[in-house]
Design a protein around this motif. Structure first.
Motif, PDB file in Angstrom:
ATOM      1  N   UNK A  32       0.767  -1.179   0.119  1.00  0.00           N
ATOM      2  CA  UNK A  32       0.051  -0.159   0.020  1.00  0.00           C
ATOM      3  C   UNK A  32       0.760   1.309   0.021  1.00  0.00           C
ATOM      4  N   UNK A  33       2.226   1.277  -0.470  1.00  0.00           N
ATOM      5  CA  UNK A  33       2.978   2.301  -0.362  1.00  0.00           C
ATOM      6  C   UNK A  33       2.423   3.442  -1.146  1.00  0.00           C
ATOM      7  N   UNK A  34       1.778   3.200  -2.401  1.00  0.00           N
ATOM      8  CA  UNK A  34       1.469   4.242  -3.352  1.00  0.00           C
ATOM      9  C   UNK A  34      -0.065   4.289  -3.180  1.00  0.00           C
ATOM     10  N   UNK A  35      -0.728   3.499  -2.918  1.00  0.00           N
ATOM     11  CA  UNK A  35      -2.316   3.317  -2.747  1.00  0.00           C
ATOM     12  C   UNK A  35      -2.356   3.539  -1.301  1.00  0.00           C
ATOM     13  N   UNK A  39      -5.073   3.565   7.566  1.00  0.00           N
ATOM     14  CA  UNK A  39      -4.075   3.229   8.670  1.00  0.00           C
ATOM     15  C   UNK A  39      -2.551   3.532   8.313  1.00  0.00           C
ATOM     16  N   UNK A  40      -2.401   4.147   7.197  1.00  0.00           N
ATOM     17  CA  UNK A  40      -1.164   4.712   6.566  1.00  0.00           C
ATOM     18  C   UNK A  40      -0.927   6.138   6.927  1.00  0.00           C
ATOM     19  N   UNK A  41      -2.069   6.878   7.194  1.00  0.00           N
ATOM     20  CA  UNK A  41      -2.008   8.279   7.151  1.00  0.00           C
ATOM     21  C   UNK A  41      -1.834   8.566   8.766  1.00  0.00           C
ATOM     22  N   UNK A 210      -2.139   7.846  16.682  1.00  0.00           N
ATOM     23  CA  UNK A 210      -3.251   7.704  15.873  1.00  0.00           C
ATOM     24  C   UNK A 210      -2.940   7.817  14.449  1.00  0.00           C
ATOM     25  N   UNK A 211      -3.988   6.906  13.801  1.00  0.00           N
ATOM     26  CA  UNK A 211      -3.978   7.047  12.488  1.00  0.00           C
ATOM     27  C   UNK A 211      -5.287   7.789  11.949  1.00  0.00           C
TER      28      UNK A 211
END
Length: 385
Positions: A32-35, A39-41, A210-211
């Motif tokens: 999910x590196x580019x998409x 949870x990654x924000x 937190x994300x």
């Protein structure tokens, strides 16, 4: 060759992970590196320490310790966990047994040959979001996670010891491996892989704040939700040109808002102000002061409306035909009584009263006329007394 920068770039551009070139492009799992997923924000990234003076941990006694938000912002109202310190965490080798790739999982390998389940699947306990030197000031970017003056550069060991406390080997050369801070995957360069009897340990700071995903799940961040009921929500929650359907508390809607209530009961005072427009098809138990300003209201059916519900220049249409109207007083420029009225109880007037304003006006009485005071005539044309 275990690590290839060109292969890694190509795979990441295609949203694939890069673990080892022993896997073909089609065999690599998607990433999910580019998409970016929610949870990654990292919504608390502004609370990640940016200098060594804000990083209190660098030794074994501080393993699993938490760096809180108050380290960066001492005045924060509610403190939050931001970083977790992992001191010489034992990580698992790849599932293919090549020992060229290791994964940062929450569980430790039970033995040297205890591998992850598969290199094509992301482990259920695989940890992500490690903090890289890009978050720290330039002068501290060379410091490692075990330096007396700490930084974010990871420290990696290859050791035959089964416990972190027994590691006596020197740290591995940073040029011999690549650590992906986002996914927690460590890849050894060609010829640098550990021996079959060696464990791999790593010291790193992980982001545990937190994300966007966690805040959406716990309700601390809400998007453009549709609320069927807003009971208990604070005043002023909707303003400007918002449109809302709900049982709203006082002060919820203001400005040029429009509200369509199909059924409302027990609405508190002051809900709608300004130039609001409200269409109520059914209303009951509406308190005083509900609508003010230049509001316009069309009521198809209204019951139990208290005094003062309309104020200022408000206009109201009500179906009053066949209904009784009882008020304390009426002030009007004209008072028109329908000719169908046949019954008036008693009418009293104090002071002077004038009926008619020209000589051709006729005032006709049916029945007797009783006068308790004087009668004055300017002119009598005749007739009976």
């Amino acid at each position: 060759m275990a690590y290839s920068s060109s292969d890694r770039s190509e795979r990441l551009l295609q949203s694939r992970r890069f673990t080892t070139d022993n896997l073909t492009l089609s065999q690599e799992a998607f990433t999910q590196v580019f998409d970016l997923g929610a949870s990654e924000i990292l919504t608390d990234d502004g609370l990640i320490p940016t200098g060594s003076t804000q990083l209190p941990y660098s030794g074994s006694s501080q393993n699993l310790a938490i760096v809180s938000a108050s380290v960066v912002n001492p005045s924060i109202e509610t403190d939050l966990p931001i970083l977790k310190y992992w001191y010489r965490k034992k990580i698992k080798p790849a599932g293919d047994g090549s020992r060229e790739v290791y994964y940062f999982t929450e569980s430790d390998p039970s033995a040297v040959d205890d591998t992850v389940t598969s290199d094509q699947l992301i482990e259920t306990d695989q940890l992500i979001n490690f903090v890289s030197p890009k978050y720290i000031i330039a002068s501290d970017s060379v410091n490692t996670t075990e330096s007396i003056t700490p930084g974010y550069k990871v420290v990696v060991y290859k050791s035959t010891s089964a416990t972190a406390g027994g590691v006596t080997e020197q740290a591995a050369d940073p040029a011999s491996y690549v650590f992906d801070f986002k996914t927690g995957v460590l890849t050894w360069n060609d010829g640098s892989a550990p021996a079959s009897n060696q464990y791999v340990y790593i010291t790193a700071y992980q982001y545990v704040g937190r994300t966007l995903r966690s805040q959406l799940d716990d309700g601390s961040i809400q998007g453009a939700s549709t609320w069927d009921a807003l009971e208990g929500k604070p005043a002023g929650i909707v303003s400007s040109s918002a449109q809302t359907i709900a049982n709203l508390p006082s002060g919820t809607v203001s400005g040029s808002s429009q509200v369509d209530y199909t059924a409302i009961s027990n609405v508190p005072s002051g809900i709608i102000s300004g130039s609001s427009q409200v269409d109520y098809t059914s209303i009951s138990n509406v308190p005083s002061g509900l609508v003010s300003g230049s509001s316009q209201i069309s009521y198809n059916g209204i019951t139990d409306i208290p005094s003062g519900i309309m104020s200022s220049s408000a206009q109201t249409l009500q179906n009053l035909v066949g209904q009784d109207l009882v008020v304390a007083s009426i002030t009007a420029e004209q008072f028109v009584v329908s000719s169908s009225v046949t019954f008036v109880t008693t009418s009293f007037s104090s002071g002077s009263t004038i009926f008619g304003d020209t000589l051709d006006d006729t005032h006709q009485f049916t029945g007797s006329l009783y006068v308790s005071g004087s009668i004055f005539f300017d002119e009598i044309d005749g007739g009976n007394f």
